[in-house]
Every structure is written in structure tokens, then in C-alpha cells.
Design a protein around this motif. Structure first.
Motif, PDB file in Angstrom:
ATOM      1  N   VAL A 182       0.967  -1.254  -0.044  1.00  0.00           N
ATOM      2  CA  VAL A 182      -0.035   0.094  -0.005  1.00  0.00           C
ATOM      3  C   VAL A 182       1.012   1.044  -0.064  1.00  0.00           C
ATOM      4  CG1 VAL A 182      -1.758   1.331   1.298  1.00  0.00           C
ATOM      5  CG2 VAL A 182      -1.877  -1.170   1.178  1.00  0.00           C
ATOM      6  N   LEU A 183       0.715   2.354  -0.797  1.00  0.00           N
ATOM      7  CA  LEU A 183       1.168   3.637  -0.718  1.00  0.00           C
ATOM      8  C   LEU A 183       0.129   4.513  -0.221  1.00  0.00           C
ATOM      9  CD1 LEU A 183       3.472   5.701  -1.523  1.00  0.00           C
ATOM     10  CD2 LEU A 183       2.525   5.594  -3.857  1.00  0.00           C
ATOM     11  N   ILE A 184       0.444   5.270   0.692  1.00  0.00           N
ATOM     12  CA  ILE A 184      -0.436   6.498   1.341  1.00  0.00           C
ATOM     13  C   ILE A 184       0.464   7.699   1.048  1.00  0.00           C
ATOM     14  CG2 ILE A 184      -1.347   7.183   3.393  1.00  0.00           C
ATOM     15  CD1 ILE A 184      -1.105   4.455   4.826  1.00  0.00           C
ATOM     16  N   THR A 185      -0.332   8.670   0.371  1.00  0.00           N
ATOM     17  CA  THR A 185       0.166   9.604   0.086  1.00  0.00           C
ATOM     18  C   THR A 185      -0.862  10.745   0.008  1.00  0.00           C
ATOM     19  OG1 THR A 185       1.566  10.874  -1.545  1.00  0.00           O
ATOM     20  CG2 THR A 185      -0.104   9.483  -2.592  1.00  0.00           C
ATOM     21  N   CYS A 186      -0.439  11.955  -0.338  1.00  0.00           N
ATOM     22  CA  CYS A 186      -1.510  13.227  -0.255  1.00  0.00           C
ATOM     23  C   CYS A 186      -2.077  13.476  -1.730  1.00  0.00           C
ATOM     24  CB  CYS A 186      -0.827  14.442   0.136  1.00  0.00           C
ATOM     25  SG  CYS A 186      -0.618  14.660   1.861  1.00  0.00           S
ATOM     26  N   PRO A 187      -3.336  14.008  -1.828  1.00  0.00           N
ATOM     27  CA  PRO A 187      -3.864  14.134  -3.343  1.00  0.00           C
ATOM     28  C   PRO A 187      -2.951  14.988  -4.084  1.00  0.00           C
ATOM     29  CG  PRO A 187      -5.569  14.776  -1.454  1.00  0.00           C
ATOM     30  CD  PRO A 187      -4.044  14.513  -0.950  1.00  0.00           C
ATOM     31  N   GLY A 188      -2.760  14.643  -5.393  1.00  0.00           N
ATOM     32  CA  GLY A 188      -2.051  15.168  -6.384  1.00  0.00           C
ATOM     33  C   GLY A 188      -2.016  14.325  -7.305  1.00  0.00           C
ATOM     34  N   GLY A 189      -0.734  14.442  -8.164  1.00  0.00           N
ATOM     35  CA  GLY A 189      -0.593  13.936  -9.489  1.00  0.00           C
ATOM     36  C   GLY A 189      -1.413  14.180 -10.426  1.00  0.00           C
ATOM     37  N   PRO A 190      -1.900  13.037 -11.343  1.00  0.00           N
ATOM     38  CA  PRO A 190      -2.783  13.240 -12.486  1.00  0.00           C
ATOM     39  C   PRO A 190      -4.322  13.623 -11.862  1.00  0.00           C
ATOM     40  CG  PRO A 190      -1.332  11.403 -12.918  1.00  0.00           C
ATOM     41  CD  PRO A 190      -1.170  11.995 -11.389  1.00  0.00           C
ATOM     42  N   ARG A 191      -4.550  12.992 -10.950  1.00  0.00           N
ATOM     43  CA  ARG A 191      -5.785  13.034 -10.293  1.00  0.00           C
ATOM     44  C   ARG A 191      -6.077  14.445  -9.173  1.00  0.00           C
ATOM     45  NH1 ARG A 191      -9.216   9.393 -11.125  1.00  0.00           N
ATOM     46  NH2 ARG A 191     -10.564  10.086  -9.891  1.00  0.00           N
ATOM     47  N   GLY A 192      -4.847  15.436  -9.275  1.00  0.00           N
ATOM     48  CA  GLY A 192      -4.854  16.623  -8.244  1.00  0.00           C
ATOM     49  C   GLY A 192      -5.541  17.698  -8.956  1.00  0.00           C
ATOM     50  N   LEU A 193      -5.611  18.667  -8.418  1.00  0.00           N
ATOM     51  CA  LEU A 193      -6.127  19.991  -9.195  1.00  0.00           C
ATOM     52  C   LEU A 193      -5.152  20.602 -10.286  1.00  0.00           C
ATOM     53  CD1 LEU A 193      -8.083  22.398  -9.027  1.00  0.00           C
ATOM     54  CD2 LEU A 193      -7.004  23.355  -7.297  1.00  0.00           C
ATOM     55  N   LEU A 194      -3.923  20.625  -9.723  1.00  0.00           N
ATOM     56  CA  LEU A 194      -2.732  21.304 -10.716  1.00  0.00           C
ATOM     57  C   LEU A 194      -2.503  20.057 -11.744  1.00  0.00           C
ATOM     58  CD1 LEU A 194      -0.785  23.508  -8.445  1.00  0.00           C
ATOM     59  CD2 LEU A 194      -2.830  24.207 -10.256  1.00  0.00           C
ATOM     60  N   GLY A 195      -2.407  18.817 -11.100  1.00  0.00           N
ATOM     61  CA  GLY A 195      -1.968  17.789 -11.772  1.00  0.00           C
ATOM     62  C   GLY A 195      -2.813  17.701 -12.921  1.00  0.00           C
ATOM     63  N   SER A 196      -4.363  17.883 -13.047  1.00  0.00           N
ATOM     64  CA  SER A 196      -5.087  17.763 -14.134  1.00  0.00           C
ATOM     65  C   SER A 196      -5.014  18.622 -15.560  1.00  0.00           C
ATOM     66  CB  SER A 196      -6.552  18.055 -13.835  1.00  0.00           C
ATOM     67  OG  SER A 196      -6.596  19.494 -13.266  1.00  0.00           O
ATOM     68  N   LEU A 197      -4.009  19.683 -15.121  1.00  0.00           N
ATOM     69  CA  LEU A 197      -3.486  20.688 -16.151  1.00  0.00           C
ATOM     70  C   LEU A 197      -2.392  20.003 -16.858  1.00  0.00           C
ATOM     71  CD1 LEU A 197      -3.497  24.071 -14.228  1.00  0.00           C
ATOM     72  CD2 LEU A 197      -5.225  23.344 -15.752  1.00  0.00           C
ATOM     73  N   TYR A 198      -1.707  19.174 -16.302  1.00  0.00           N
ATOM     74  CA  TYR A 198      -0.890  18.326 -17.147  1.00  0.00           C
ATOM     75  C   TYR A 198      -0.797  17.184 -17.803  1.00  0.00           C
ATOM     76  CZ  TYR A 198       2.101  21.977 -14.294  1.00  0.00           C
ATOM     77  OH  TYR A 198       2.412  23.065 -13.847  1.00  0.00           O
ATOM     78  N   SER A 199      -2.352  16.810 -17.380  1.00  0.00           N
ATOM     79  CA  SER A 199      -2.505  15.449 -18.112  1.00  0.00           C
ATOM     80  C   SER A 199      -3.621  15.499 -18.995  1.00  0.00           C
ATOM     81  CB  SER A 199      -2.918  14.697 -16.843  1.00  0.00           C
ATOM     82  OG  SER A 199      -3.544  13.469 -17.311  1.00  0.00           O
ATOM     83  N   SER A 200      -3.643  14.707 -19.924  1.00  0.00           N
ATOM     84  CA  SER A 200      -4.929  14.412 -20.826  1.00  0.00           C
ATOM     85  C   SER A 200      -5.482  12.875 -20.816  1.00  0.00           C
ATOM     86  CB  SER A 200      -4.406  14.781 -22.175  1.00  0.00           C
ATOM     87  OG  SER A 200      -3.253  14.062 -22.834  1.00  0.00           O
ATOM     88  N   SER A 201      -5.494  12.486 -19.728  1.00  0.00           N
ATOM     89  CA  SER A 201      -5.916  11.150 -19.315  1.00  0.00           C
ATOM     90  C   SER A 201      -7.464  11.067 -19.272  1.00  0.00           C
ATOM     91  CB  SER A 201      -5.079  10.587 -18.389  1.00  0.00           C
ATOM     92  OG  SER A 201      -5.367  11.254 -17.250  1.00  0.00           O
ATOM     93  N   SER A 202      -8.010  12.087 -18.907  1.00  0.00           N
ATOM     94  CA  SER A 202      -9.273  12.280 -18.588  1.00  0.00           C
ATOM     95  C   SER A 202     -10.162  11.882 -20.113  1.00  0.00           C
ATOM     96  CB  SER A 202      -9.874  13.222 -17.715  1.00  0.00           C
ATOM     97  OG  SER A 202      -9.400  14.530 -18.790  1.00  0.00           O
TER      98      SER A 202
END
Length: 507
Positions: free
Chosen positions: A258-278
Motif C-alpha cells: 500500500v502507498l499512502i500519499t497526499c492528493p495530487g498527481g494526475p488526479r489532483g487540481l494542478l495535476g489535471s492541467l498537465y494530463s490529458s488522460s481524462s
């Protein structure tokens, strides 16, 4: 299984992970319970129909309770200057976050990941009235720099006539060896369950390098009965920087259960700006390109020098003892290499600036390998900072600027949220001049240009930018680059004329 999966966790909702394994012919069952206390707010703050992005904004300070192997572990007790104070007219509301924490007597151990307010700012308030307190663990730089962080926070609030809610003696007691135990990277600590008298339930805790802040760590929790692993990594940085080596999460966290981390990455608020996966963005280019460290440094220096050359001053709000060390090294090396000290002032202003740099100079073993090599070969200390004027107050900064006949000045000022401290004072002083610039390097409080729901407290709509009370910095991100020339920074000044620029943090 974890429920719900692939979603941001909700506050105070326990997430349970079960695993069944066999060891020496016995069937073993392990359970992990994760309860976010605060710092993972899933409240939707806007829906930008133009970009098709609908996301959430997580508050920077965070605290999470992890129950694993019969041991109750509290990960961080964050706080910062953007949150309400624990005293005054709004006392009942301001204490909500800390009141949701379990009683210190119900916690077996507290693990602190780094020295920022977002990780340990609430410790003095949380433990101030506790009869018995759990043992606190962290690295040595976390202790020393964390002490400077709390001193700086206390001084900034006290100078404004506000009550920080704790005394400096409480900070000294908090970081005393009797309460705070220091660990080195890869040092293993064994914790036994308080509910298991025969000590059959136990976990091992091992810190590893997380990057981003000197001494920052993520923790690997291993249940000794079946050797299942849980990695707790709220903050980490994969890239190598000027003053820190990259995180080792890819080495020790890849095989964890298990990896426990904070919200962020592709699913985060700013992360969605850097991703086109949705689904809505799949056929579109990302709004922003993922920033590299070298590119971020280049944009950072270019923006500062452009302002100084037009005879303007630059305000860079920073934390007390964390990311400021990277910015200082980047700017100091640029000033030395180009011999700019005679034409432009480079200053660092903070109540604990002198103490922080003294501690930083003694912690090269925790920093990037080239910095230690530079010192060992007698090429000078990397944090000599010959071109940097260190000031304890804005009055000292004014004296330096007067002595230099008014040379343009770049200032790293304590108070990253612009709510208090030297950064707030300089904002009020310089923001009316259109030749000046305010450069934000912390993106944790930046939100997209768009509609902010009424649930966000004290929000004022101004033109296309927004102003959020309570320390939230809201600014617009250009679709072509991470800089804005419009937008407002703080509720203290809704008519600021200085150019506001966001350099995206490569973390």
C-alpha cells in the motif's frame, strides 16, 4: 481491497485494507486502517466548462492516523499561517481541525515527515495540554529546522499582536530529546502494540529520503508477522535539485502493498492541467507541460532579472526553513556567477533567517552529494551566500536598500501565504508600483481561473482573478505558460498593480 478505490479520501472516514498470506504453514490476516484527519478536503471548488476540468483543492496542512499491526501511528500534525488562530473571536471554529485529532494518549507514536508548517505546525497546540504524550520521531534536520519554523511562525504572529497559541518554551520542550527522537535514513525502529502484552504484534518503521526539503523523509512500515509493507509518503520529489538529491521512493516504494500519499498527481487540481488522460481531455493537448527543475530555475531567474532591469523590486514569499534553501542557492549562484551584487541587491528577510542558515551550513551530509564534495575539496561552503544580505526585519532591509542608493532589490521574505510576516509587509509596501513583481513559487494555494463556489469562505470575485480570504492565494494560470499579469494575490490588497507571476514548483 480498499474502498473506495481511485478516489480522494474523505475526512474522518476510515479506509481499511485486508490481506491474507501464508507463512510457515499458518494463515495470517493483516489489516490496515487509514483515517485522514484533515488535509485531504474533497470539496469541489469549481467546474471550468471550457477545459472540462472538475476537481478539488486539498489544504496544505495535513494529518493522518494509520493503524497497522496493532500500532496507532499519527502521521504529521500540520498547521500554517493561513489557518485560523486558536484564540480570538472565532475560537470555536479555528479549533475544529485539531479537535478532530485523537487524544495523545490514544496514539502510540507520531511520525513527522519534514520541517514545514504543513507537517508539524500543529504539534505545540496538539500536545500543549496533554498529560501523557506519545514519542515523536523524525530526522535530525526535521528537529532543528522544525524548531526554526515554529520560532519564525511565533515571531511573525506576535509582531502583529496576535496570539500564536503556544509559548517558545513549549517549542523547546517539544523538540527536547526526552520527547523527540531523531532517526537517520534507513535506520529501522521497532514499535510494539500497546494492546499486545506478549509483544507478538509489532511493526518496523524505516525513514528514507523524500527530497523537496532537507531531512524530509517518507516511512516504510513493515508488519513483522507477515512482512507486509505500507509506504507513507505525503510529500516527495523525484527530481534532483541544487541542494537535495532525488527521492528514493522508486527504490523502496515500488514493491509495497500500500502507498499512502497526499492528493495530487494526475488526479489532483494542478495535476489535471498537465494530463490529458481524462475522457474529456483525451483528444486534447495538456494545458501545461510538466515542468523540469532546470526549466523552472531558468524561468524563475529570467522573471526576476527582467523586473530588476526595469528598475523594479521583486518580492518572493517563502517558508522559514524549507524550500527557501533551494531558492537561496539558485539565486546566490546566479549572482556570484554574473557578478550582480554591485548592481542589484539580493536579500533574505525573516525573524529566524540567521539561525536557519547557521543550521543549514552544518547539515551538508543531508544534502546533495556535490555540495559535500565542494566543501571537502576546500572550494568554499556552498551556503556561504556571499551575495545575499540576511536581514531579521524589514527595517534592516530598508537600511540596506538606502545604503546601495536605491538599487533594485530581489527579496525572499518569510511568510509564504502573505498573511503575516515580512512578506505581507513588503506586499503592502510594494504592490502599488507596476514596475515591481511578486513571484510565487508555492503552488499549493493556487487555483484555476473559474467559478469558486460559495462554500469557500470570504471569496471575492475580482475581474478574472479571485481573492480568497484566510490566506488562500488564488491566481490565474495562463494556458500557454505558468505566469499571470492579472489576478490578485491576497485579500490585503485587491488593487495590486505589481505583476504577479507563478513559477510552477517542480515538485
Amino acid at each position: 481491497d480498499i474502498t473506495p478505490s481511485r478516489h480522494h479520501p474523505s475526512l474522518h472516514q476510515a479506509y481499511i485494507y485486508h490481506k491474507t498470506s501464508r507463512r510457515k504453514g499458518r494463515q495470517l490476516k493483516s489489516m490496515l486502517r487509514v483515517t485522514p484527519i484533515y488535509g485531504c478536503d474533497t470539496q469541489k471548488v469549481f467546474n471550468n466548462n471550457d477545459s472540462g476540468i472538475s476537481s478539488s483543492l486539498a489544504t496544505a496542512p495535513q494529518s493522518t492516523l494509520v493503524e497497522y499491526g496493532g500500532v496507532r501511528v499519527l502521521i504529521n500534525v500540520g498547521w500554517d499561517e493561513s489557518l485560523l488562530l486558536p484564540s480570538g473571536e472565532e475560537e470555536g471554529e479555528s479549533k475544529n481541525a485539531l479537535q478532530n485529532l485523537p487524544s495523545p494518549s490514544e496514539v502510540d507514536v507520531i511520525l513527522i515527515t519534514d520541517s514545514t508548517l504543513s507537517s508539524l505546525g500543529g504539534l505545540p497546540l496538539y500536545l500543549s495540554s496533554a498529560a501523557s504524550t506519545p514519542r515523536i520521531y523524525g530526522t535530525f534536520p526535521t528537529v532543528k529546522m522544525g524548531q526554526m519554523t515554529l520560532y519564525d511562525h511565533h515571531a511573525s504572529l506576535s509582531l502583529d499582536g496576535k496570539d500564536p497559541g503556544y509559548a517558545l518554551s513549549s517549542v523547546d520542550e517539544l523538540f527536547s530529546p526526552s520527547r523527540f527522537t531523531t532517526l537517520r535514513y534507513s535506520q529501522t525502529l521497532t514499535l510494539f502494540s500497546s494492546s499486545s502484552p506478549d509483544k507478538t504484534e509489532a511493526i518496523s518503521v524505516t525513514p528514507h529520503r523524500a527530497g523537496r526539503v532537507v531531512g524530509a523523509s517518507y516511512f516504510v512500515l513493515k508488519r513483522l508477522a507477515d512482512e507486509t509493507e505500507v509506504v507513507v509518503a505525503p510529500y516527495y520529489h523525484h527530481a534532483k535539485e541544487r541542494h537535495l538529491d532525488s527521492s528514493s521512493l522508486h527504490k523502496y516504494g515500488a514493491a509495497a502493498d500500500v502507498l499512502i500519499t497526499c492528493p495530487g498527481g494526475p488526479r489532483g487540481l494542478l495535476g489535471s492541467l498537465y494530463s490529458s488522460s481524462s475522457s474529456s481531455q483525451r483528444n486534447k493537448k495538456p494545458i501545461l507541460n510538466s515542468p523540469l527543475v532546470s526549466r523552472a530555475h531558468g524561468e524563475f531567474i529570467q522573471m526576476i532579472m527582467g523586473t530588476l532591469r526595469r528598475n523594479g523590486n521583486v518580492l518572493i514569499p517563502v517558508d522559514a526553513s524549507g524550500r527557501v534553501l533551494e531558492l537561496l542557492l539558485v539565486l546566490s549562484q546566479h549572482w556570484d556567477r554574473n557578478r550582480l551584487a554591485a548592481a542589484y541587491n539580493l536579500c533574505w528577510v525573516g525573524p529566524m533567517a540567521w539561525n536557519t542558515i547557521e543550521f543549514a551550513r552544518s547539515q551538508l551530509e543531508w544534502m546533495a552529494t556535490p555540495l559535500g564534495a565542494q566543501f571537502d575539496t576546500q572550494r568554499g561552503h556552498p551556503y556561504a551566500l556571499k551575495s545575499v544580505h540576511i536581514c531579521s526585519s524589514v527595517a534592516e532591509l530598508d537600511a540596506i536598500m538606502d545604503a546601495s542608493n536605491g538599487n533594485p532589490t530581489a527579496v525572499l521574505a518569510s511568510g509564504s501565504t502573505l498573511d503575516c510576516g515580512p512578506a505581507r509587509d513588503l506586499l503592502l509596501k510594494w504592490a502599488e508600483n507596476p514596475d515591481n513583481a511578486i513571484v510565487l513559487t508555492d503552488s499549493t494555494r493556487c487555483v484555476l481561473r473559474g467559478e469558486i463556489l460559495e462554500s469557500r469562505r470570504d471569496v471575492l470575485n475580482v475581474s478574472e482573478g479571485v481573492v480568497a480570504g484566510g490566506g488562500t492565494i488564488a491566481a490565474a494560470a495562463s494556458s500557454a505558460a505558468a505566469s499571470v499579469s492579472t489576478g490578485i494575490v491576497s485579500s490585503a490588497l485587491v488593487t495590486a498593480k505589481s505583476k504577479v507571476t507563478i513559477i510552477p514548483d517542480a515538485t
